[in-house]
Design a protein around this motif. Structure first.
Motif, short mmCIF file in Angstrom:
data_model
loop_
_atom_site.label_atom_id
_atom_site.label_comp_id
_atom_site.label_asym_id
_atom_site.label_seq_id
_atom_site.Cartn_x
_atom_site.Cartn_y
_atom_site.Cartn_z
N LEU A 239 -3.51 19.67 -14.03
CA LEU A 239 -2.44 18.44 -14.98
C LEU A 239 -1.86 19.99 -13.97
CD1 LEU A 239 -4.02 17.97 -18.20
CD2 LEU A 239 -3.80 16.68 -15.81
N VAL A 240 -2.17 21.10 -14.02
CA VAL A 240 -1.08 22.69 -13.32
C VAL A 240 -0.72 22.55 -12.22
CG1 VAL A 240 -0.54 25.20 -13.02
CG2 VAL A 240 -2.42 23.91 -14.59
N SER A 241 -1.23 22.10 -10.87
CA SER A 241 -0.63 21.21 -9.71
C SER A 241 -0.49 19.82 -9.72
CB SER A 241 -1.41 22.01 -8.83
OG SER A 241 -2.98 20.92 -8.74
N GLY A 242 -0.98 19.45 -10.64
CA GLY A 242 -0.67 17.61 -10.84
C GLY A 242 -1.74 17.31 -9.02
N GLU A 243 -2.55 17.93 -8.58
CA GLU A 243 -3.90 17.10 -7.11
C GLU A 243 -4.68 16.71 -8.10
OE1 GLU A 243 -5.90 18.96 -4.30
OE2 GLU A 243 -4.90 20.34 -5.53
N VAL A 244 -4.31 15.58 -7.30
CA VAL A 244 -6.53 14.67 -8.11
C VAL A 244 -7.10 14.47 -6.85
CG1 VAL A 244 -6.53 12.36 -8.15
CG2 VAL A 244 -4.13 13.21 -9.60
N ARG A 245 -7.89 14.61 -7.26
CA ARG A 245 -9.05 14.36 -5.88
C ARG A 245 -10.19 13.27 -5.70
NH1 ARG A 245 -11.35 20.31 -5.22
NH2 ARG A 245 -12.70 18.93 -3.26
N TRP A 246 -10.81 12.59 -5.30
CA TRP A 246 -11.47 11.90 -5.70
C TRP A 246 -12.45 11.60 -4.39
CZ3 TRP A 246 -8.99 5.96 -6.34
CH2 TRP A 246 -8.25 5.76 -7.78
N TYR A 254 -13.15 1.56 -6.33
CA TYR A 254 -11.61 0.51 -6.24
C TYR A 254 -11.36 0.11 -4.80
CZ TYR A 254 -10.93 2.90 -10.83
OH TYR A 254 -10.77 3.21 -12.17
N GLU A 255 -12.30 -0.03 -3.60
CA GLU A 255 -12.16 -0.52 -2.96
C GLU A 255 -10.37 0.10 -2.44
OE1 GLU A 255 -12.33 -4.80 -3.73
OE2 GLU A 255 -14.47 -4.23 -4.65
N ARG A 256 -10.20 1.00 -1.93
CA ARG A 256 -8.82 1.94 -1.37
C ARG A 256 -9.57 2.70 -0.44
NH1 ARG A 256 -4.01 2.72 -4.40
NH2 ARG A 256 -3.02 4.61 -3.64
N ASP A 257 -8.08 1.62 1.03
CA ASP A 257 -8.01 2.56 1.37
C ASP A 257 -8.00 4.52 1.03
OD1 ASP A 257 -8.02 4.23 4.34
OD2 ASP A 257 -6.48 2.69 5.07
N PRO A 258 -9.01 5.35 1.42
CA PRO A 258 -8.89 7.10 1.58
C PRO A 258 -8.12 7.51 1.87
CG PRO A 258 -11.31 6.58 1.98
CD PRO A 258 -10.48 5.32 2.45
N ALA A 259 -7.21 6.78 3.23
CA ALA A 259 -5.95 7.50 3.62
C ALA A 259 -4.75 7.07 2.59
CB ALA A 259 -5.70 6.45 5.18
N LEU A 260 -4.73 6.06 1.75
CA LEU A 260 -3.77 6.31 1.01
C LEU A 260 -3.58 6.97 -0.50
CD1 LEU A 260 -3.39 2.38 0.27
CD2 LEU A 260 -2.62 4.26 1.74
N GLY A 261 -4.78 7.95 -0.49
CA GLY A 261 -4.89 9.02 -1.62
C GLY A 261 -5.40 7.85 -2.95
N PRO A 262 -5.75 9.12 -4.37
CA PRO A 262 -6.57 8.87 -5.37
C PRO A 262 -5.13 7.94 -6.00
CG PRO A 262 -6.54 10.48 -4.94
CD PRO A 262 -6.09 10.50 -3.83
N MET A 263 -5.31 7.06 -6.57
CA MET A 263 -4.12 5.98 -7.00
C MET A 263 -3.60 7.25 -8.39
SD MET A 263 -5.75 2.53 -7.46
CE MET A 263 -7.55 2.94 -7.97
N SER A 264 -2.68 6.68 -9.08
CA SER A 264 -1.69 8.01 -9.91
C SER A 264 -2.66 6.93 -10.72
CB SER A 264 -0.69 7.68 -10.17
OG SER A 264 -0.25 5.58 -10.15
N ARG A 265 -2.39 7.47 -12.31
CA ARG A 265 -3.18 6.77 -13.95
C ARG A 265 -2.43 6.06 -14.35
NH1 ARG A 265 -2.42 10.53 -19.67
NH2 ARG A 265 -3.13 9.52 -20.41
N GLU A 266 -0.97 5.59 -14.20
CA GLU A 266 -0.09 3.88 -14.11
C GLU A 266 -1.13 3.39 -13.72
OE1 GLU A 266 1.31 7.31 -13.67
OE2 GLU A 266 2.27 7.54 -15.57
N GLU A 267 -0.94 3.19 -12.13
CA GLU A 267 -2.22 2.81 -11.15
C GLU A 267 -3.31 2.10 -11.78
OE1 GLU A 267 -0.70 2.84 -6.86
OE2 GLU A 267 -1.57 5.22 -7.25
N THR A 268 -4.34 3.28 -11.91
CA THR A 268 -5.85 2.31 -12.36
C THR A 268 -5.39 1.79 -13.46
OG1 THR A 268 -5.79 5.05 -13.58
CG2 THR A 268 -6.71 4.33 -11.50
N GLU A 269 -4.32 2.30 -14.49
CA GLU A 269 -4.25 1.86 -16.00
C GLU A 269 -3.81 0.16 -15.98
OE1 GLU A 269 -1.91 4.00 -18.46
OE2 GLU A 269 -3.18 5.68 -19.23
N ALA A 270 -3.76 0.08 -14.61
CA ALA A 270 -2.91 -1.39 -14.63
C ALA A 270 -4.24 -2.22 -14.61
CB ALA A 270 -2.09 -1.59 -14.03
#
Length: 611
Positions: A239-246, A254-270
């Protein structure tokens, strides 16, 4: 002893082919296997759910298991001697059965796992573990002789590594099967190579993975393998740097391409289904109070609904505010789907029980209508006849036991006792047809052998309409002028005669069961009754019981007759029926007690009033 041996031979063919306890255990094992296969859940989950249903319903485990088998339209082991179904695997005690659905599921899981691993099921000899058989394997699994992957399935560990069966490692594997505690064995030398083996109990066998140390994977590969095995991944949010790691497995979930990086909190909530938003908000509130969160929510991922379990906690500052959130995400869709299917099965079983209860009520009503039981003794020419009907101790076990006692037109007395195989409406209906037919046929003849011949042809005709109908019966004619009893039997237990303080079965005239041989002939036997004699006709529920042997059951009835005569030698019928009052949990029982009388015989109704 000759009469008793005749009785034993008469009903030996009706005895189960194995002990009821073993049959009950086989039913439970089969129900667990069917439940796991149909709902695609683990055997342990299916067994636990079966026990829970038993506790919730307050019913016997074997009865619930039989309901599961009936629901899936699988024939149960017959109580009349059919061989039970093969037992399904139980933890630590069963042979491998590759056709079982859970093994196919295990193979599907191992197909996607890296490294060398296999599921092996125990091979037993007299209850002792003697080998392990490959039931599923990863593509990379390999043994010393070069066999690898699915080619291992069906072979045994001793075929490839016989020295393993004699090593200390073998006792470690036995302990894992017995206790369920996982174990790591090694490093040890095998064929000049160093190995480490890890063993976990899974279902009825061992999930074993092994590493050859000159080829051992790195730490990252082991973590990746663990994630795939548990279908879970980890994530961190600084939460200090804002970095998210999966981890890689979260991207797969989540069937997501790792090249796109982790989803944001809003995206996962959606992705969360609207119906689960209140549960998500409750989890957020708990997290804000400083609690660890463990919540399972539904998410729509590329059109498919997944059940995702999230366990999250945080590193917090002195004020309790989160600085870094970390946790795991696990795809538990298969587990939840299995739980739903188990609930559906439970609902279907409840419907089945309601239907069975309705049939039981109908059969009982039918039975009462066509088989009225007199409150007291029946006075017939030269005889006093007392009747007792004991319904089975189990719910839904209304059967086809029946009796008949009436005066014929020539002044003689017709007596009969019969038993239709099976229970329920069909057995009660067949019983009614036989009883009413006997009454009608007695107008044409009073010969017991001829009457049984007519009933046999009727039963064969009924069997053509409703297969597998079979019945037994005794028919007797009593001549009061000579006190002579002429009787014949159709595969039925012989009557017991008490005379002079000694009770024994009568020698049986020949005659097969009704409905088996179309042109069967039935011989008659003759017995002259004397004042003081007591004759007991009954159905096999009186002497057959799952908790005792046939000889023990017969001895108990003979003792009851002897004790009744000693206790009340002048009027033993009431005393006898008072003693024979215990229901058989597995079968109905019909008892017909007969005593020759003279004009001086007293009324016995006050004795029969003792129930």
């Amino acid at each position: 002893m000759g009469g008793r041996q005749a009785y034993v031979e008469a009903v030996e063919s009706l005895r189960p082919s194995q002990q009821a306890e073993d049959a009950g255990r086989a039913l439970v094992d089969r129900a667990v296997g069917l439940l796991a296969g149909r709902t695609r859940c683990r055997l342990s989950d299916a067994h636990r759910h079966l026990l829970q249903m038993t506790a919730d319903q307050g019913r016997d485990l074997v009865d619930v298991a039989a309901g599961v088998i009936t629901l899936f339209d699988v024939t149960e082991p017959s109580a009349r001697g059919a061989a039970p179904h093969p037992r399904l695997p139980a933890v630590g005690v069963a042979q491998v059965r590759r056709a079982e659905p859970w093994l196919a599921t295990a193979q599907a899981v191992l197909d996607g796992m890296p490294g060398q691993a296999a599921l092996l099921l125990p091979v037993l000899d007299a209850g002792r573990l003697v080998d392990l058989e490959f039931a599923a394997a990863t593509p990379e699994a390999e043994v010393a002789d070069g066999l690898h992957g699915r080619a291992l399935i069906g072979s045994r560990l001793g075929d490839h590594l016989p020295e393993s069966l004699l090593s200390e490692r073998w006792r470690r594997y036995e302990r894992v099967l017995d206790s369920g505690e996982p174990a790591e064995v090694g490093p040890f030398l095998l064929a000049g190579e160093r190995y480490t083996v890890r063993a976990h109990r899974v279902g009825s066998g061992l999930l074993m993975s092994w590493e050859r140390h000159d080829r051992s994977p790195g730490e990252s590969e082991r973590i990746a393998g663990t994630e795939r095995l548990g279908n879970l991944g980890w994530g961190e949010w600084d939460l200090v740097s804002g970095e998210v790691r999966w981890s890689a497995q979260v991207f797969r979930i989540y069937e997501r391409d790792p090249a796109l990086g982790p989803m944001s909190r809003e995206e996962t909530e959606a992705l969360t289904l609207p119906e689960d938003l209140p549960l998500r908000m409750a989890a957020v509130e708990a997290f804000e109070r400083g609690e660890q969160v463990d919540v399972t929510l539904r998410a729509r991922v590329h059109g498919r609904v997944k059940y995702l379990r999230t366990v999250a906690d945080a590193v917090r500052d002195a004020a309790g505010s989160p600085l870094r959130i970390y946790g795991i995400v696990q795809d538990v869709t298969a587990r939840e789907a299995g739980a739903r299917r188990l609930a559906e099965v439970e609902h279907q079983l409840a419907e089945q029980r309601r239907s069975a209860a309705a049939e039981h009520a109908l059969a009982a009503q039918l039975q009462r209508a066509i088989l009225p039981i007199p409150d007291g003794p029946v006075a017939l020419p030269g005889l006093k006849v007392a009747v007792r009907y004991l319904p089975a101790g189990q719910e839904g076990m209304v059967g086809g036991d029946w009796y008949h006692a009436t005066t014929l037109g020539d002044g003689s007395v017709l007596l009969a006792v019969g038993d239709v195989a099976g229970h329920g409406t069909q057995a009660a209906t067949t019983m009614a047809q036989l009883r009413h037919s006997l009454r009608a046929l007695a107008v044409t003849t009073s010969d017991p052998g001829e009457l049984l011949g007519h009933l046999n042809r009727l039963t064969c005709d009924l069997d053509a309409e409703t297969p597998e109908i079979a019945a037994t019966a005794i028919v007797a004619r009593f001549d009061p002028a000579r006190r002579r009893l002429t009787w014949a039997q159709a595969g039925h237990p012989p009557p017991l005669l008490s005379r002079g303080g000694r009770t024994a079965p009568l020698p049986r005239p020949s005659g097969p069961m009704l409905g088996v041989v179309e042109d069967a002939r039935y011989e008659c036997a003759v017995l002259d009754l004397a004042i003081g004699d007591l004759l007991l006709c009954y159905t096999d529920g009186l002497v057959e019981h799952r908790s005792r042997g046939l000889d023990d059951g017969l001895d108990a009835v003979i003792r009851a007759v002897d004790e009744s005569v000693r206790a009340s030698p002048r009027q033993p019928l009431g005393e006898l029926l008072a003693r024979l009052r215990r229901a058989n949990p597995d079968d109905d029982t019909c008892i017909l007690a007969v005593r020759p009388i003279t004009g001086e015989t007293q009324d016995l109704r006050r004795y029969l009033g003792r129930r």
